[in-house]
Write a protein that holds these residues in place. Structure first.
Motif, mmCIF file in Angstrom:
data_model
loop_
_atom_site.group_PDB
_atom_site.id
_atom_site.type_symbol
_atom_site.label_atom_id
_atom_site.label_comp_id
_atom_site.label_asym_id
_atom_site.label_seq_id
_atom_site.Cartn_x
_atom_site.Cartn_y
_atom_site.Cartn_z
ATOM 1 N N THR A 53 -18.848 41.333 -2.170
ATOM 2 C CA THR A 53 -18.783 40.541 -0.950
ATOM 3 C C THR A 53 -17.401 39.912 -0.904
ATOM 4 O O THR A 53 -16.663 39.920 -1.902
ATOM 5 C CB THR A 53 -19.833 39.424 -0.952
ATOM 6 N N GLU B 254 -19.759 42.010 3.381
ATOM 7 C CA GLU B 254 -19.342 43.102 2.502
ATOM 8 C C GLU B 254 -17.878 43.407 2.776
ATOM 9 O O GLU B 254 -17.471 43.452 3.932
ATOM 10 C CB GLU B 254 -20.148 44.365 2.814
ATOM 11 N N HIS C 10 -20.184 46.397 7.964
ATOM 12 C CA HIS C 10 -19.567 46.671 6.668
ATOM 13 C C HIS C 10 -18.589 47.840 6.749
ATOM 14 O O HIS C 10 -18.073 48.276 5.724
ATOM 15 C CB HIS C 10 -20.655 46.999 5.647
#
Lengths: 978, 416, 97
Positions: free
Chosen positions: A31, A86, A259
């Motif tokens: 992350t 992410e 992401h």
């Protein structure tokens, strides 16, 4: 700090990203928070009120501190939690709520003045002088407040919305959720397993617990393999179930492309409306902290988060860490980090009876009483019976126990109950969303063993409710260590100890709220802003109310929680809208002649969902009025055609159709002869006029009702109500045919000539087909049609209806065969001019506030029969309203009257008390070469010829107008009967 | 204790030791001259003006839960006086004038912020209707401005001017309208009333009325019976439930309206904007949250929560009007129960039962009315005559046909 | 919400339009003495219960049936749903007897 060994990151690949313009590297699986920690970045944000420097505090969606602006340009997303973002290659993040930079924030001066900014201070000051609030104080407060900023460019991404149905919805894919999904899917049920994380496993990913003496990851992978082969199981990663609604409906957001460096042409996020017969809430638990002085230093985080960063992401916030705990679980952090080679400087345990569980300096019966290091933790003070000791460390893990995550279980305003044995609120099991049962840590069964087995058990019970037999799966052997904890809520002391980090609510603020009698939890929340930040107090609320409970002497169970409301975590407004923005905001209805109109210069206007031709601009016409005047004049002198399909059309058929319509219209309809049309007025049951139109009798048992465009749906609904609910014994059926027939008005002295050229062998002479006649016939060589001799303009006029798909062709044909007659298409503007000239009421006059009497149609309300609204129309307030619809002509004919002006007697003061009415509709009349208007005037019909004032102070204008009959053109009605 | 900047500084320097409770928590006395049922905004304001303006004594406010726990604590904080009808506009303008002096009157900063309300115009018919309304506002002594499209664009350049399903054609602006901090209003009135001797009794639910010979003599409560010479009911959202205890049926249905707040953001939306082509309105709080809402869910309910279709529609409207808010996140969404009256307008009146007075039917417009409602109700309770600006808010107007129907929607509450 | 349509099974409440108390089926007779009072009560006054409520929903985006739904206004639990026409016919038959 380099990476620790292990972890669930792909070290073989590297992503580059920037934070505040500086380039960093991370790995797939990271992350933003873990990647920043791995790059030795501890300072990630600033608090809301005091602009205190802050680091990451959690490893999940409950994060209060590490909020960033993610992305650039129109894609910039404020307040994004670094803990759940992410990383991808090229990610750009910036800190927020600071000026000029994160490490040097001028607004940090607020912190120096913190004593003045105690809870509720702004209610007590900024009152003098009064005008300074908007001009001085509030702008300063507004600028200082807020967190991230929007770009204020339109969101460029695509969003979608979908519907899903299942037997069992499992929320959370930790041990309980996985076991529940496995149990349900193996039983053959339709199952959805949703988790906000991008990996299945929940807390298992962050622990070193072994399942069947193997890494937990092995079990998760074997499950994922099995799940792939179960077609009735839908696994939804990156999906947050944010709200529980009625009857098993849940709202969820799937982050489809957040992401990815580039969503491409796909959607960014999808809104799912999931309807589940049963739901297993396996949302786990959130760790809480223990407030102590300066406990908000960057580097201080929850012990469980510190452990997650080490185990899952292979990072530590510092080489040397300490742990402060009131329970056994905190010790796990020390053990796990030590195992990864991080130096554990101390484990400080509030419990004097606690035992060390590893090889680390241990301080039982001790507390952490202070922390130093403005932009990153440098040292802590440890307080114990013998004294105080300063200890250097770069990170501190704090554990105050765990709160079951009862959020969704409490969405129907259910109140969770306090369990003193585990020091947590848990779902009470009643009053929450029906069909939802909590399992595992979400209901206090928090060991891995308990969670696994509880998930399977709760799923099996839910399945058995649905009549589905389920076998409990063989679950792996797992740790089952009872958590022991001490109720310890904050470290007393002089400094400021933060409870709610983001909103800067300290223990002192809670004490002040108590002193000022803001004691109920809702007052506490609202006075201090506790729990009102982006995290909704997930790491703060229970601690705060426990502190309030200790101040009031009431038990925690009696103190209670505030109300849990959706969404569970923030949901973008874009995705809630499901992508229906811009032109897709509402459906667009096009008339059957739309294509023809577009090709012939029409300007279109919205009429509800319809797009209608407003006027047809001809070459050389530069302003709308020229076009409109030309069209209106053409109708008066020759022939015009206008698409009126949008008017509602309702077919009424059956032996009792006439009797039925007699009860719907205030005037009589049963007596209407076959082949005739009558104007009809409908009242609401409260006696006010609400719609008008024509009613045509095509056969003994067959009527066609027309309504206004705006009320087509409403009239039909009310007619069905009357048919089904009021008079179910009448023999008739209804159907809306608005979309089935294209209807074109053919108006003007030449209309008969024109129509004669398209109808098949029907005599249209006045004798054969007089005013208000109607019939079915064919046109253009066999096309079925309906013809009505009705007039909205006051001219000889017809409306002709053909099946919708022929509307465009009929328009073309009429234009072609009428070329020598100068046939002119006209739009809604000319339509409006013609009806005002004729004094026909329309939407502005029949606006739901006016009566038949006011409209001059009082005589239509039959006293001989009961119809909807007739009784109530006779109430004194309605009968006593003396305002009447009349016409107005300006004394100076070239002076414009504007609709919305108010009417006053000459010489009267202009005020509410002297107001005598208003202008409803106004236009320029080419027939009269004058501006004209309609409006309601007190005793209007008795004041014809009087000069009064139409005042429009809003635009600084007023005009002297003479009261006139509303029928400006052909008041005798000779033309329409010609 | 007087609040001031000086006091805040002094307390800060001496450790906040001197602050006093904002109000007492008295036990109920056996009897009062006036019992106000409902410790929300309107009830507290009524008690305040009874004590202050009408110099009445022996007043109690009975609140079922914590004070301010009704709709005063869960609205979208808009204040305005942009009504059309003569039965309404003077009343709301009276309220606006009270708002304008409220903080100095209460010695409490309720953050009344006159940032303006803009009703957007999307059609010629709508412009005509707003012109009629704007003129009605001016004629009643309020303020109003009719803006063209370009003027709207200058105020809010990020509205959807270029790709809108319903293009913006202008707006009706009331510059004196704005917002106020809802809890602050409740607290300000509560503190003001308490300082003037009003007993505010929390956790005290009225369970019945003592009626003798057609006259109210007291109330039964969860904390025992309390005698009262006059009893005023201000329990919007629960009006039918409470008045049913006095044997009355009301022209009211209870509906939920949902409200929404986004995460905190740096200031972008200065005033209040309403979008009539859909159901949507929005403003931004001083804390930075976008505060917005839309239409009723539409069904009778007392559940104080709504459902997804309205949530989605509100977001859709927001995106249609201002697609720049798309990347803001919804933080919290709640529902409040509205007294939806049959003509969309409120009731402040005596009842057929002597000594029992009723204030309710505020639909979703009760917050802005708080000062005038309290004042007018206090006027009625103290003098037995309606306040001149509230004279139309009679219970019998429905039977007699003197409706105050701003929307012209008729006797269907969910359409108002 | 899901409305259990008596003919079509559970349908999303979004397909329906809500009207209000099912007492609106019982329209007073205009010819009775005191009709104005009876209509006034019928049009304007409601029990508005906090609890079980019989109410009218119109399947506008569906089969155009009016439905009498029995629903708890505190919990939103739906206890029953019938075609309004059947309810109206039953009460008409009852009144006729």
């Amino acid at each position: 700090m380099s990476r620790l060994p292990g972890g669930l990151i792909d070290r073989g690949r590297t992503h580059s990203f920037t934070f505040d313009g500086k380039a960093y590297h991370g790995h797939p699986g990271d992350t933003l928070a873990s990647a920043l920690l791995a790059n030795d970045v501890r300072l990630m944000g600033r608090s809301f009120k005091y602009h205190r420097p802050r680091g990451v505090f959690t490893s999940g969606s409950e994060e209060p501190n590490a909020l960033v602006e993610l992305g650039t340009g129109a894609r910039r997303e404020p307040n994004t939690r670094a803990t759940v973002a992410e990383i991808y290659d090229g990610l750009v993040a910036n800190s927020q709520n600071r000026f000029p930079s994160l490490s040097f924030d001028l607004m940090g001066v607020n912190d120096l003045f913190a004593p003045f900014f105690a809870a509720g201070f702004y209610y007590k000051t900024f009152m003098w002088p009064a005008s300074f609030w908007e001009k001085v104080y509030e702008p300063i407060i507004r600028r200082a407040a807020g967190l991230g900023s929007l770009s204020m460019d339109a969101d460029p991404d695509a969003y979608d919305k979908g519907f899903l149905h299942c037997d069992i919805l499992v929320i959370g894919a930790g041990p309980a959720g996985l076991a529940a999904a496995l149990t349900a899917a193996r039983a053959g049920a339709q199952v959805i397993l949703a988790d906000e994380d991008f990996r299945l496993g929940g807390r298992l990913l962050s622990e070193t617990h072994r399942l069947d003496d193997a890494p937990a990851q092995n079990w998760i992978e074997s499950l994922e393999a099995e799940f792939d082969g179960l077609p009735k199981l839908r696994v939804m990663r990156r999906t947050t179930v944010f709200g529980a609604y009625d009857h098993g409906v849940y709202g969820a957001v799937e982050r489809v492309a957040d992401h990815l460096p580039d969503a491409g042409t796909g959607v960014r996020q999808t809104l799912w409306r999931i309807t589940a017969k049963r739901t297993v809430l396996a949302a786990g638990a959130h760790e809480r902290h223990i407030p102590f002085a300066n406990n908000d230093r960057p580097g201080i985080m929850l012990a469980g988060a510190m452990r997650a960063y080490a185990n899952r992401w292979a990072v530590s916030a510092a080489d040397k860490i300490a742990v402060f705990t009131n329970n056994d679980d905190g010790h796990r952090t020390a053990i796990d980090l030590a195992a990864k080679g991080v130096e554990v400087a101390a484990v400080v345990d509030t419990r004097s009876w606690a035992k060390s569980r590893g090889d680390y300096p241990f301080y039982p019966g001790a507390t952490v009483s202070n922390a130093r290091g403005r932009t990153g933790l440098v040292s802590i003070d440890i307080n114990y019976a013998g004294g105080t000791e300063r200890l250097e460390c770069g990170a501190l893990g704090v554990s105050g126990g765990w709160n079951a995550n009862v959020h969704l279980a409490s969405h129907h305003r259910a109140r969770p109950v306090w369990r003193e044995d585990i020091l947590s609120f848990v779902p009470s099991g009643h009053g929450g969303p029906p069909g939802l049962s909590a399992a595992g840590a979400a209901t206090g069964r928090a060991t891995t063993h308990a969670a696994l087995n509880d998930g399977a058990r709760v799923a099996a019970v839910a399945l058995s409710d649905l009549g589905i037999d389920a076998l409990l799966p063989d679950l792996p052997k797992a740790e089952d260590e009872p958590a022991t904890s001490q109720p310890y809520w904050h470290v007393p002391g002089k400094g400021r100890a933060w409870v709610d980090f983001q909103n800067d609510v300290t223990v002192k603020d809670i004490e002040l709220a108590h002193k000022e009698n803001m004691r109920p939890v809702e007052h506490l929340k609202r006075w201090t802003t506790l729990g009102m930040a982006t995290d909704q107090g997930k790491t703060a609320n229970v601690t705060a109310l426990a502190i309030m409970a200790s101040l009031t002497g009431k038990p925690i169970a009696k103190t209670g929680t505030t109300i849990f409301r959706p969404p569970y975590t923030g949901v973008s407004i874009s995705v809630l809208g499901g992508g229906d923005s811009g032109q897709n905001f509402r459906p667009r209805r096009l008339t059957p002649t739309h294509v023809w109109a577009a090709e012939n210069g029409a300007e279109f206007v919205e009429a509800g969902q319809w797009l209608r031709a407003q006027y047809y601009r001809q070459p050389g016409e530069t302003d709308a009025r020229t076009s409109v005047d030309r069209e209106a004049a053409a109708v008066r002198s020759g022939v015009g055609i206008c698409d009126v399909t949008t008017l509602g059309k309702i077919d009424v058929q059956g032996a009792d159709a006439g009797a039925f319509l007699d009860r719907l219209y205030c005037n009589a309809m049963a007596s209407l002869p076959v082949g005739k049309v009558r104007y009809g007025l409908m009242l609401r049951e409260d006696g006010f006029a609400y719609d008008d139109g024509t009613c045509a009798r095509l056969g003994e048992d067959h009527y066609v009702v027309t309504t206004t465009t705006a009320n087509a749906g409403l009239v039909y609904r009310n007619m069905e109500f009357s048919r089904q609910c009021l008079w179910p014994n009448l023999d008739l059926q209804l159907i809306s045919t608005t979309d089935a027939w294209a209807q074109i008005a053919v108006a003007g002295p030449e209309s008969r000539t024109l129509l004669s050229r398209v109808v098949d062998g029907v005599d249209l002479s006045n004798q054969a087909f007089g005013f208000m006649a109607c019939r079915e016939l064919t046109v253009c060589g066999g096309l079925r049609a309906r013809l009505f001799r009705v007039s909205f303009s006051g001219e000889l006029a017809y409306e002709i209806a053909v099946p919708s798909r022929y509307g465009n062709a009929l328009m073309t044909q009429l234009m072609e065969v009428g070329a020598d007659l100068g046939v002119t298409p006209y739009g809604t503007e000319a339509l409006g001019v013609l009806r005002i000239e004729k004094g026909h009421a329309a939407g502005p006059e029949i606006n739901g506030q006016t009566t038949a009497q006011m409209l001059g149609l009082g005589g239509m309300v039959s006293r001989k029969k009961d119809a909807i609204g007739s009784v109530m129309s006779r109430r004194e307030g309605l009968v006593g309203d003396k305002r009447k619809l009349v016409g107005f002509v300006p004394v100076d004919r070239q002076k414009r009257i504007v609709a919305g002006s108010h009417l006053f007697s000459l010489g009267a003061r202009h005020a509410t008390e002297t107001d005598e009415g208003w202008i409803t509709s106004a236009c320029h009349s080419p027939a009269l070469d004058s501006f004209i208007a309609l409006g309601f005037l007190e005793n209007g019909s008795q004041r014809l010829g009087e000069v009064i004032v139409a005042a429009n102070p809003l635009e600084g204008s007023q005009v002297s107008v003479r009261v006139a009959s509303p029928h400006f053109v052909d008041p005798e009605g000779a033309r329409q009967r010609a | 204790m007087k609040y001031s900047g000086f006091r805040v500084v002094a307390e800060a320097l001496f450790g906040h030791k001197g602050w006093k409770p904002l109000w007492r928590d008295p036990d109920p006395k056996p009897a009062y001259d006036f019992v106000i049922v409902g410790g929300g905004g309107h009830g507290l304001a009524t008690a305040y003006y009874l004590a202050k303006t009408f110099a009445e004594k022996r007043i109690a406010v009975l609140e079922k839960r914590w004070l301010g726990s009704g709709n005063i604590g869960r609205n979208t904080t808009i204040i305005r006086s942009n009504y059309l009808l003569p039965g309404n506009e003077p009343f709301y303008e009276f309220s606006m004038k009270l708002w304008e002096g409220l903080e100095q009157d209460l010695n409490f900063n309720a953050m009344v912020s006159q940032r303006g309300i803009l009703n957007l115009i999307h059609s010629d018919a709508q412009r005509d209707a707003y012109r009629r309304r704007g003129n009605a506002m001016l004629l009643a002594g309020a303020d109003a401005q009719l803006l063209d499209r370009e003027a709207v664009r200058r105020m809010y350049p990020y509205l959807n001017f270029d790709n809108a399903r319903f293009p913006i054609k202008g707006g009706l602006l009331q510059a004196r309208a704005g917002t106020a901090r809802h809890d602050g209003v409740a607290w300000g009135y509560a503190r003001g009333a308490d300082l003037r001797g009003v007993d505010i009794i929390q956790n005290c639910e009225v369970t019945g009325f003592q009626i003798e010979g057609g006259k109210v003599v007291g109330v039964e409560t969860s904390r025992g019976p309390i005698k009262a010479k006059k009893c005023g009911v201000c329990v919007a959202g629960s009006s039918s439930r409470v008045m049913e205890k006095a044997g009355m049926r009301l022209p009211i249905e209870s509906h939920v309206i949902q409200a929404f707040v986004s995460e905190g953001l740096k200031p972008t939306i200065n005033g209040v904007i309403t979008f009539g082509a859909g159901h949507f309105y929005i403003s931004q709080s001083d804390k930075g949250g976008l505060v917005f809402g839309g239409d009723l869910d539409g069904y009778n309910t007392y559940a104080q929560r709504g459902n997804l279709p309205v949530v989605e529609d509100v977001a859709r409207c927001g995106m249609a009007l201002m697609p720049a808010i798309g990347r803001a996140r919804l933080l919290r969404n709640w529902g409040g129960i509205m007294d939806m009256s049959m003509d969309g307008s409120p009731i402040i009146d005596r009842t057929p039962i002597e000594g029992l007075y009723f204030n309710g039917g505020w639909c979703y417009g009760g917050f802005k009315a708080t000062p005038a409602s309290g004042y007018a109700f206090a006027h009625l309770l103290s003098t037995d005559a309606p306040h001149p600006t509230a004279a139309a808010y009679r219970l019998d107007r429905f039977a007699r046909g003197y409706l105050i129907d701003e929307k012209g929607a008729g006797a269907q509450p969910n359409l108002h | 919400m899901l409305i259990p349509h008596p003919l079509l099974g559970p349908r999303d409440a979004e397909e329906f339009t809500y009207m209000g108390d099912a007492s609106l089926i019982a329209r007073p007779s205009a010819s009775d003495p005191g009709a104005e009072q009876a209509f006034s009560d019928y049009v304007y006054l409601r029990d508005n219960p906090a609890g079980v409520h019989r109410e009218l929903w119109f399947h506008e985006a569906g089969d155009r049936s009016w439905i009498v739904v029995t629903r708890n206004t505190l919990t939103h639990e739906i206890l029953d749903a019938q075609l309004a026409r059947d309810v109206a016919l039953a009460s008409a038959a009852e009144a006729g007897e």
